[in-house]
Write a protein that holds these residues in place. Structure first.
Motif, PDB file in Angstrom:
ATOM      1  N   LEU A 145      33.497 -14.861 -26.584  1.00  0.00           N
ATOM      2  CA  LEU A 145      34.105 -14.705 -25.275  1.00  0.00           C
ATOM      3  C   LEU A 145      33.229 -15.383 -24.224  1.00  0.00           C
ATOM      4  N   PRO A 146      33.731 -15.514 -23.000  1.00  0.00           N
ATOM      5  CA  PRO A 146      32.900 -16.098 -21.953  1.00  0.00           C
ATOM      6  C   PRO A 146      31.583 -15.342 -21.794  1.00  0.00           C
ATOM      7  N   ASP A 147      30.523 -16.083 -21.494  1.00  0.00           N
ATOM      8  CA  ASP A 147      29.219 -15.450 -21.276  1.00  0.00           C
ATOM      9  C   ASP A 147      29.309 -14.446 -20.127  1.00  0.00           C
ATOM     10  N   VAL A 148      28.451 -13.436 -20.189  1.00  0.00           N
ATOM     11  CA  VAL A 148      28.353 -12.452 -19.119  1.00  0.00           C
ATOM     12  C   VAL A 148      26.950 -12.503 -18.538  1.00  0.00           C
ATOM     13  N   GLN A 149      26.750 -11.807 -17.450  1.00  0.00           N
ATOM     14  CA  GLN A 149      25.444 -11.735 -16.817  1.00  0.00           C
ATOM     15  C   GLN A 149      24.839 -10.347 -17.045  1.00  0.00           C
ATOM     16  N   LEU A 150      23.634 -10.319 -17.553  1.00  0.00           N
ATOM     17  CA  LEU A 150      22.880  -9.066 -17.670  1.00  0.00           C
ATOM     18  C   LEU A 150      21.847  -9.084 -16.556  1.00  0.00           C
ATOM     19  N   ASP A 151      22.189  -8.467 -15.452  1.00  0.00           N
ATOM     20  CA  ASP A 151      21.303  -8.413 -14.289  1.00  0.00           C
ATOM     21  C   ASP A 151      20.762  -9.797 -13.940  1.00  0.00           C
ATOM     22  N   GLY A 152      21.662 -10.781 -13.875  1.00  0.00           N
ATOM     23  CA  GLY A 152      21.286 -12.121 -13.466  1.00  0.00           C
ATOM     24  C   GLY A 152      20.905 -13.072 -14.574  1.00  0.00           C
ATOM     25  N   VAL A 153      20.903 -12.615 -15.812  1.00  0.00           N
ATOM     26  CA  VAL A 153      20.538 -13.467 -16.949  1.00  0.00           C
ATOM     27  C   VAL A 153      21.768 -13.657 -17.843  1.00  0.00           C
ATOM     28  N   ALA A 154      22.105 -14.905 -18.147  1.00  0.00           N
ATOM     29  CA  ALA A 154      23.275 -15.190 -18.978  1.00  0.00           C
ATOM     30  C   ALA A 154      23.086 -14.653 -20.392  1.00  0.00           C
ATOM     31  N   ALA A 155      24.149 -14.073 -20.939  1.00  0.00           N
ATOM     32  CA  ALA A 155      24.135 -13.538 -22.300  1.00  0.00           C
ATOM     33  C   ALA A 155      25.424 -13.929 -23.000  1.00  0.00           C
ATOM     34  N   PHE A 156      25.348 -14.274 -24.284  1.00  0.00           N
ATOM     35  CA  PHE A 156      26.570 -14.589 -25.012  1.00  0.00           C
ATOM     36  C   PHE A 156      27.269 -13.293 -25.429  1.00  0.00           C
ATOM     37  N   HIS A 157      28.583 -13.388 -25.604  1.00  0.00           N
ATOM     38  CA  HIS A 157      29.410 -12.222 -25.938  1.00  0.00           C
ATOM     39  C   HIS A 157      30.297 -12.576 -27.113  1.00  0.00           C
ATOM     40  N   ILE A 158      30.122 -11.854 -28.213  1.00  0.00           N
ATOM     41  CA  ILE A 158      30.944 -12.055 -29.407  1.00  0.00           C
ATOM     42  C   ILE A 158      31.741 -10.786 -29.676  1.00  0.00           C
ATOM     43  N   HIS A 159      33.034 -10.957 -29.910  1.00  0.00           N
ATOM     44  CA  HIS A 159      33.921  -9.846 -30.250  1.00  0.00           C
ATOM     45  C   HIS A 159      34.444 -10.080 -31.658  1.00  0.00           C
ATOM     46  N   TYR A 160      34.445  -9.031 -32.502  1.00  0.00           N
ATOM     47  CA  TYR A 160      34.972  -9.231 -33.841  1.00  0.00           C
ATOM     48  C   TYR A 160      35.527  -7.944 -34.432  1.00  0.00           C
ATOM     49  N   THR A 161      36.376  -8.140 -35.423  1.00  0.00           N
ATOM     50  CA  THR A 161      36.922  -7.035 -36.203  1.00  0.00           C
ATOM     51  C   THR A 161      36.728  -7.355 -37.675  1.00  0.00           C
ATOM     52  N   VAL A 162      36.833  -6.322 -38.497  1.00  0.00           N
ATOM     53  CA  VAL A 162      36.699  -6.480 -39.951  1.00  0.00           C
ATOM     54  C   VAL A 162      37.931  -5.864 -40.597  1.00  0.00           C
ATOM     55  N   PRO A 163      38.627  -6.599 -41.456  1.00  0.00           N
ATOM     56  CA  PRO A 163      39.824  -6.056 -42.100  1.00  0.00           C
ATOM     57  C   PRO A 163      39.553  -4.700 -42.748  1.00  0.00           C
ATOM     58  N   GLY A 164      40.447  -3.748 -42.494  1.00  0.00           N
ATOM     59  CA  GLY A 164      40.303  -2.423 -43.075  1.00  0.00           C
ATOM     60  C   GLY A 164      39.412  -1.486 -42.288  1.00  0.00           C
ATOM     61  N   ASP A 165      38.778  -1.983 -41.226  1.00  0.00           N
ATOM     62  CA  ASP A 165      37.885  -1.183 -40.392  1.00  0.00           C
ATOM     63  C   ASP A 165      38.626  -0.802 -39.118  1.00  0.00           C
ATOM     64  N   ARG A 166      38.631   0.453 -38.776  1.00  0.00           N
ATOM     65  CA  ARG A 166      39.381   0.881 -37.590  1.00  0.00           C
ATOM     66  C   ARG A 166      38.605   0.709 -36.290  1.00  0.00           C
ATOM     67  N   SER A 167      37.435   0.111 -36.375  1.00  0.00           N
ATOM     68  CA  SER A 167      36.643  -0.161 -35.177  1.00  0.00           C
ATOM     69  C   SER A 167      36.712  -1.629 -34.807  1.00  0.00           C
ATOM     70  N   GLU A 168      36.398  -1.927 -33.546  1.00  0.00           N
ATOM     71  CA  GLU A 168      36.179  -3.307 -33.125  1.00  0.00           C
ATOM     72  C   GLU A 168      34.776  -3.380 -32.542  1.00  0.00           C
ATOM     73  N   TYR A 169      34.167  -4.555 -32.624  1.00  0.00           N
ATOM     74  CA  TYR A 169      32.757  -4.710 -32.316  1.00  0.00           C
ATOM     75  C   TYR A 169      32.545  -5.769 -31.229  1.00  0.00           C
ATOM     76  N   ASP A 170      31.652  -5.464 -30.307  1.00  0.00           N
ATOM     77  CA  ASP A 170      31.257  -6.423 -29.274  1.00  0.00           C
ATOM     78  C   ASP A 170      29.739  -6.464 -29.227  1.00  0.00           C
ATOM     79  N   THR A 171      29.194  -7.652 -29.354  1.00  0.00           N
ATOM     80  CA  THR A 171      27.750  -7.817 -29.260  1.00  0.00           C
ATOM     81  C   THR A 171      27.434  -8.788 -28.129  1.00  0.00           C
ATOM     82  N   ILE A 172      26.546  -8.376 -27.254  1.00  0.00           N
ATOM     83  CA  ILE A 172      26.179  -9.136 -26.060  1.00  0.00           C
ATOM     84  C   ILE A 172      24.662  -9.306 -26.084  1.00  0.00           C
ATOM     85  N   THR A 173      24.190 -10.536 -26.079  1.00  0.00           N
ATOM     86  CA  THR A 173      22.776 -10.782 -26.349  1.00  0.00           C
ATOM     87  C   THR A 173      22.200 -11.894 -25.487  1.00  0.00           C
ATOM     88  N   THR A 174      20.923 -11.730 -25.120  1.00  0.00           N
ATOM     89  CA  THR A 174      20.193 -12.779 -24.427  1.00  0.00           C
ATOM     90  C   THR A 174      18.726 -12.686 -24.801  1.00  0.00           C
TER      91      THR A 174
END
Length: 210
Positions: A145-174
């Motif tokens: 997904l589009p990068d986000v800002q963590l208190d002024g610092v750019a961070a990448f944002h990945i969203h994903y799902t896994v077949p058969g898993d009832r959860s969805e996952y978002d990881t935001i990192t810098t």
């Protein structure tokens, strides 16, 4: 060399805690990758679905749009960063000394704050994101997904799902000051329409403390 962190949260028993994936990408080696609906955080524009070998070009944006109310729950604090969880969420037992987590009463939704030494070797954010995408669980469907800002610092944002898993996952990192810092959300798919707003409310509370 890349690093993928696995720090589990989101399921009720302790055994289930070790099954959820928390990714914090660095530069380097790979794995395989997903491609979910790609619902962005507040203030971002949706990014097209990506395959493990394809990514969208993220546009930096602020997650805390005026319409977003910052989360007002318990505070999670690590070496250089802090956030607040949504109201009513409870602190989870720490499984590692560089991360802390909170979950709601259903134990189907959780957030992790991860803050540890960086081993990316100063790799650009795009390279770190590519590495993280390659290290997702087998069969995962992901999009960057589009990068986000963590208190002024750019961070990448990945969203994903896994077949058969009832959860969805978002990881935001810098990476900042030689610290690899990120937030990992594990959220119930049934709340997919409101999960982006929840994520944005937590991002709006992120602050650097060192």
């Amino acid at each position: 060399m890349t690093r993928t962190r696995r720090y589990a949260v989101g399921a009720a028993p302790a055994a289930a805690l070790l099954s959820a994936v928390l990714l914090t990408g660095a530069a380097g080696c790979g794995g395989s990758d997903p491609d979910p609906s790609g619902t962005p955080t507040a203030g971002t524009s949706p990014a097209p679905t990506s395959s493990p070998t394809q990514q969208t070009s993220p546009a930096e944006t602020s997650p805390s749009a005026p319409s977003i109310t910052p989360a007002a729950g318990i505070q999670l604090t690590e070496a250089s960063s802090t956030i607040r969880a949504p109201l009513g969420w409870k602190h989870m037992d720490d499984l590692v000394d560089y991360a802390s987590a909170a979950t709601d009463r259903t134990h189907r939704n959780s957030v992790n704050l991860v803050d540890s030494g960086d081993i990316s070797g100063g790799a650009p954010l795009d390279v770190q994101a590519q590495s993280a995408l390659k290290n997702l669980p087998e069969g995962a469907r992901a999009s960057r997904l589009p990068d986000v800002q963590l208190d002024g610092v750019a961070a990448f944002h990945i969203h994903y799902t896994v077949p058969g898993d009832r959860s969805e996952y978002d990881t935001i990192t810098t990476v900042r000051n030689d610290r690899n810092v990120g937030l990992d959300f594990i959220l119930d798919k049934r709340n997919a329409a409101t999960n982006p707003e929840l994520i944005a409310s937590v991002l709006a509370t992120f602050a650097w403390i060192a």
